[in-house]
Design a protein around this motif. Structure first.
Motif, PDB file in Angstrom:
ATOM      1  N   GLN A 185     -13.739 -30.733 -23.772  1.00 13.11           N
ATOM      2  CA  GLN A 185     -13.599 -29.329 -24.327  1.00 13.11           C
ATOM      3  C   GLN A 185     -13.455 -28.213 -23.042  1.00 13.11           C
ATOM      4  O   GLN A 185     -13.739 -28.635 -22.026  1.00 13.11           O
ATOM      5  CB  GLN A 185     -14.834 -28.874 -25.019  1.00 13.11           C
ATOM      6  N   THR A 186     -12.956 -27.110 -23.372  1.00 12.47           N
ATOM      7  CA  THR A 186     -12.716 -26.204 -22.429  1.00 12.47           C
ATOM      8  C   THR A 186     -13.314 -24.709 -22.627  1.00 12.47           C
ATOM      9  O   THR A 186     -13.314 -23.865 -21.699  1.00 12.47           O
ATOM     10  CB  THR A 186     -11.112 -25.847 -22.121  1.00 12.47           C
ATOM     11  N   ASP A 187     -13.823 -24.711 -24.070  1.00  9.77           N
ATOM     12  CA  ASP A 187     -14.497 -23.397 -24.491  1.00  9.77           C
ATOM     13  C   ASP A 187     -16.000 -23.775 -24.028  1.00  9.77           C
ATOM     14  O   ASP A 187     -16.516 -24.731 -24.214  1.00  9.77           O
ATOM     15  CB  ASP A 187     -14.425 -23.195 -25.668  1.00  9.77           C
ATOM     16  N   ILE A 188     -16.564 -22.760 -23.331  1.00 11.60           N
ATOM     17  CA  ILE A 188     -17.860 -22.849 -22.702  1.00 11.60           C
ATOM     18  C   ILE A 188     -18.891 -22.923 -23.725  1.00 11.60           C
ATOM     19  O   ILE A 188     -19.644 -23.786 -23.741  1.00 11.60           O
ATOM     20  CB  ILE A 188     -18.385 -21.888 -21.702  1.00 11.60           C
ATOM     21  N   LYS A 189     -18.816 -22.377 -24.896  1.00 13.65           N
ATOM     22  CA  LYS A 189     -19.688 -22.478 -26.074  1.00 13.65           C
ATOM     23  C   LYS A 189     -19.510 -23.829 -26.850  1.00 13.65           C
ATOM     24  O   LYS A 189     -20.270 -24.436 -27.164  1.00 13.65           O
ATOM     25  CB  LYS A 189     -19.581 -21.201 -26.892  1.00 13.65           C
TER      26      LYS A 189
END
Lengths: 105, 190, 615
Positions: C303-307
């Motif tokens: 994943q690349t989205d921090i959340k």
């Protein structure tokens, strides 16, 4: 007239029945409003006849009293009925009862 | 014995004239036949010992109610066109079904009557006895009958009024009534 | 102190009502005081209560009954609260971490125009969650259960002007609803067989009615597990949690990391005596936990989205809790729940600080080099990730270690569970430190603004402390659960287990910081790309559910576009109308016809009378 007269009540009632049926036939068949009202009078008269004959069989006054009430009814009914007849004649120009059929459907 | 014979004669007269009355094309003829039928009924009343009823039948039924019919027929003034109408309207074939129904009804009543008992001797019940009964036990019926007659009177008056008095339209009548009212008010004010 | 128990859920509830009724009309400072103050009241009462409870020599659990909710033919659920070690631990977590998050969000959400609505929903959530953990019977627990589900919906869809947020909220609600249905069925079954839903009498009755291994007990437990997996985002109902990151960051921290998602774990722990009657159900729980933690760990790596990384991490860690419960390490499971609350809230709040300073940038590959610019966030992430990865002497270390060792010594499948957990630990450390190294080291791709003020820094610092020292807490849950088997701290296992996360950190270091090992050859290859896409879409679960459930349902609604039920009612109306048309032909308006019909009727009636009375 104090003699006992034997007129069988059933015959009187039978006469009343026949007159009633004739009046009923007249109501069903005739198209002229006056004739229908007259047939109704025939029927009422037949009922009155039945009352009087039955009252006379028991030698009571009740039959004649009932006859008087029937007479009253007939009078009132004829008065109102003829008034209605006049209105119908005024509105439709004719005395044909089949013309007053707006309560159809 | 004699009375019995008279009874049958009067009965047949009433019967025949009633049949004729119902089947005439001319309204006035039918009316006259009806009056004859009523007279026959009156005789029968007298024969069974109800002279008061006989008198009333002739006086009121034949003498008032039928005369009312006569007045209305004469007022409508139908004439020969009425006869032609009736010729067209009253066809013989129309009598079949009603006669069947009436005959069946008659048959039933005859049957019912035939299972009853014979009448005994009947005495004459005079007007005095009728009066005592009427204003004794039946006085309430008298009062109610008088109210009925009042209702009939009012109804007949209302139903016949427009025809007898005038044939103007309702709106015109209203306008005239309003104008009359205004004039009255102004008259009072002045 | 027992007299004030009702204040614990009541204070936030009152605050919710007040804030909701005065939406937009109160000044923001007053809203803050009300919203945060109510949680502070609850927290203080919880602390005092806990003090009083634990200072007893031999703490006895007790129940405080407020009133009888209803009385239906012998079914009399009461509104009553049960205090024992387990509920105290849960309340401590909810109110303590909750208070910190509320303080944090007072600053984080201050610019938002729906400030008071936010606090009203958050307070309602805390109230419902407290009700859930305090409930003495399953009916009241279900009330709290539904309440937190509602608040999750309201808060995920908080910025509802964007339709995507609304869709995410609906997804969360609907998927958890499926779980709720299973739970309701389980409750029906339990009531039907055991006659009561009060937890303590119920499990006693269960012990009397059912033998160990009874199929009815298994079914009831599996139904409850169905509810738990919905709320706790485990296989197969975990697809809603990553999308629920559409909500504000404090919401993600409180609801989807620390508290609501642990409700399923709490449910199983609370009814553990029931589960002990069904080894099948326990194995299922452990299996679900292991598979989920592996699936989520693989996904988090891509994943690349921090959340979203943190969301999948949450799913994975709750899988550890399920694994612990399934192998009978109840206390370790609850312990991990508590430590997870600390470090996951820390991570989320730190992520919030990063997002806040970078104007809502979520992609980690667009961040970088924030180590010097956002020091508090950096240290929060370092400590939080260390705890998450279970590096020695952090809070997470003790709990995860305990779980894995207990798993190893459990039954015949123990080593398999242990292996899965170990692989998960490796992946956890890899992806968490991947996050740290990419965001905080290297070249700066987006310039941050100045770091946020004390309102956000103080809770972070407090949580940092808790994430480190939390491992030393002695939880008072030993009296609640049956004594765990003595842990064998000897053997190679005891050394391998703590070492694996360190290896993971090393791998992450080499790939993402030093760039010594290049994985581009691997990621650019066809197989690598396919795997990347597969893991990125969380093992294609969304695609699967779309084709399995959504598409058939939509096609059915298309077929039923001209509502079949509607057609039936139209048919009834039209038949009546048709019958009317037929009957109205008898109304000719002709008087003579009516007269003839009357006479015919008269003839018929007289005939009937004659016929009847003939001798």
């Amino acid at each position: 007239m104090t003699e006992a007269v034997v007129i069988p009540m059933e015959h009187g009632l039978l006469l009343a029945a026949i007159l009633f049926s004739i009046g009923l036939g007249g109501v069903m068949v005739r198209r002229n409003i006056i004739l229908i009202l007259m047939s109704l009078e025939i029927m009422l008269n037949a009922c009155a006849l039945a009352f009087v004959v039955a009252g006379a069989r028991w030698a009571e006054a009740d039959g004649q009293i009932m006859f008087m009430l029937v007479l009253t009814i007939a009078a009132a009914e004829v008065a109102v009925g003829l008034g209605l007849l006049l209105q119908v004649h005024r509105r439709f120009g004719t005395l044909d009862i089949d013309r007053a059929n707006r309560m159809r459907g | 014995m004699l009375e019995l014979g008279l009874f049958y004669i009067a009965a047949s007269v009433a019967l025949i004239s009633t049949i004729l009355s119902v089947t005439r094309y001319n309204a006035t003829h039918a009316l006259i036949y009806l009056i004859i039928s009523l007279l026959g009924s009156a005789i029968i009343f007298y024969l069974v010992g109800a002279p008061f009823a006989a008198a009333l039948e002739i006086l009121i039924y034949a003498g008032a109610i039928m005369v009312l019919f006569v007045f209305v027929i004469m007022m409508l003034n139908l004439g020969a066109s009425g006869d032609n109408q009736e010729h067209r309207w009253l066809q013989p074939g129309m009598w079949i079904l009603p006669s069947m129904l009436c005959l069946v009804l008659l048959g039933e009543i005859t049957y019912i009557l035939s299972t009853g008992n014979h009448a005994l001797a009947g005495n004459v019940v005079g007007p005095k006895a009728v009066g005592i009964e009427l204003f004794g036990p039946y006085v309430l019926a008298v009062e109610i009958a008088s109210m009925l007659l009042l209702a009939g009177l009012v109804g007949a008056y209302q139903l016949g009024r427009r025809y007898m008095v005038d044939v103007r339209e309702d709106d015109d009548l209203e306008k005239e009534a309003d104008a009359d009212a205004d004039r009255d008010v102004e008259g009072d004010a002045v | 102190m027992a007299d004030f128990i009702y204040l614990i859920p009541l204070a936030p509830l009152v605050s919710f009502v007040v804030l909701f009724l005065t939406l937009g009309k109160m000044p923001k400072r007053l809203v803050t005081v009300t919203g945060v103050g109510s949680i502070a009241i609850s927290a203080s009462i919880v602390f005092l209560l806990g003090f009083e409870y634990l200072s007893q020599l031999d703490p006895q659990p007790y129940a405080v009954s407020l009133y009888t909710w209803m009385n239906l033919g012998g079914f009399t659920p009461k509104v009553s609260f049960y205090i024992d070690g387990l509920s105290l631990v849960m309340m401590f977590v909810i109110t303590g971490v909750g208070l910190l998050i509320h303080i944090y969000s007072a600053l984080f959400m201050f610019e938002d125009k729906d400030y008071s609505r936010f606090f009203s929903y958050m307070n309602l959530f805390v109230s419902a969650m407290l009700l859930l953990v305090l409930a003495d019977n399953l009916m009241l627990l279900f009330v709290g259960w539904e309440g937190v589900g509602l608040c999750s919906y309201l808060l995920v869809g908080f910025w509802h002007e964007e339709s995507a947020n609304g869709a995410a909220a609906r997804k969360a609600f609907i998927v958890t609803r499926v779980g709720d249905t299973f739970m309701a069925l389980g409750m029906f079954l339990l009531f039907w067989h055991l006659g009561t839903l009060d937890i303590q009498p119920m499990v006693e009755q269960a012990g009397n009615t059912w033998q160990t291994g009874d199929s009815m007990a298994t079914i009831a437990c599996l139904l409850l597990v169905g509810g738990a997996v919905g709320k706790s985002a485990q296989l197969p109902l975990q697809t809603w949690l990553p999308d629920a990151m559409a909500g504000p960051t404090p919401v993600s921290a409180l609801i989807h990391a620390a508290t609501m998602v642990t409700a399923g774990v709490y449910l199983i722990a609370r009814t553990h005596e029931l589960f002990l009657l069904s080894p099948v159900a326990l194995n299922v729980v452990a299996l679900i936990g292991s598979i989920t933690l592996l699936m989520a760990a693989f996904t988090a790596m891509t994943q690349t989205d921090i959340k979203r990384i943190l969301a999948y991490s949450t799913i994975s860690q709750i899988g550890y809790m399920f694994l612990a419960l399934g192998v009978g390490a109840w206390s370790w499971g609850i312990f991990h729940l508590m430590t997870h609350a600390f470090f996951k809230a820390l991570l989320f709040l730190g992520a919030g600080a990063v997002i806040y300073s970078l104007h809502h940038e979520h992609n980690i590959f667009k961040m970088g080099g924030l180590r010097t610019k956002l020091p508090v966030a950096f240290w929060s992430f370092m400590i939080g990730s260390a705890a998450l990865a279970a590096l020695p002497f952090t809070a997470g270390f003790y709990s995860k270690d305990g779980i894995l060792l207990a798993a190893y010594h459990h039954g015949e499948f123990g080593p398999w569970f242990w292996g899965a957990g170990l692989l998960g630990a490796l992946l956890t450390s890899i992806y968490s430190f991947r996050l740290v190294f990419v965001v905080f080291f290297g070249a700066t791709k987006t310039q941050p603004e100045a770091p946020a003020g004390w309102g956000m820094a103080v809770p972070l610092i407090v949580l940092c402390f808790l994430a480190i020292i939390g491992g030393q807490f002695q939880l008072p849950v030993t009296s609640v659960f049956p004594a765990a088997a003595e842990m064998d701290h000897s053997g190679a296992i005891a050394y391998i287990t703590p070492a694996v996360p360190i290896i993971g950190v090393l791998i992450a270091y080499l790939i993402f910081l030093r760039h010594s090992i290049s994985i581009t050859g691997w990621t650019e290859s066809t197989l690598g790309k396919r795997l990347n896409r597969f893991w990125f879409s969380h093992w294609a679960m969304d695609w699967l559910y779309g084709h399995l459930f959504v598409k058939p349902y939509v096609s059915i609604t298309r077929i039923n576009k001209h509502d079949i039920v509607d057609w039936f009612y139209n048919f009834v109306a039209e038949t009546t109308s048709f019958a009317h048309d037929i009957s109205s032909t008898t109304q000719t308006g002709q008087l003579r016809t009516y007269a003839a019909v009357m006479v015919a009727g008269l003839v018929i009636i007289i005939s009937i009378f004659l016929g009847v009375s003939l001798p």
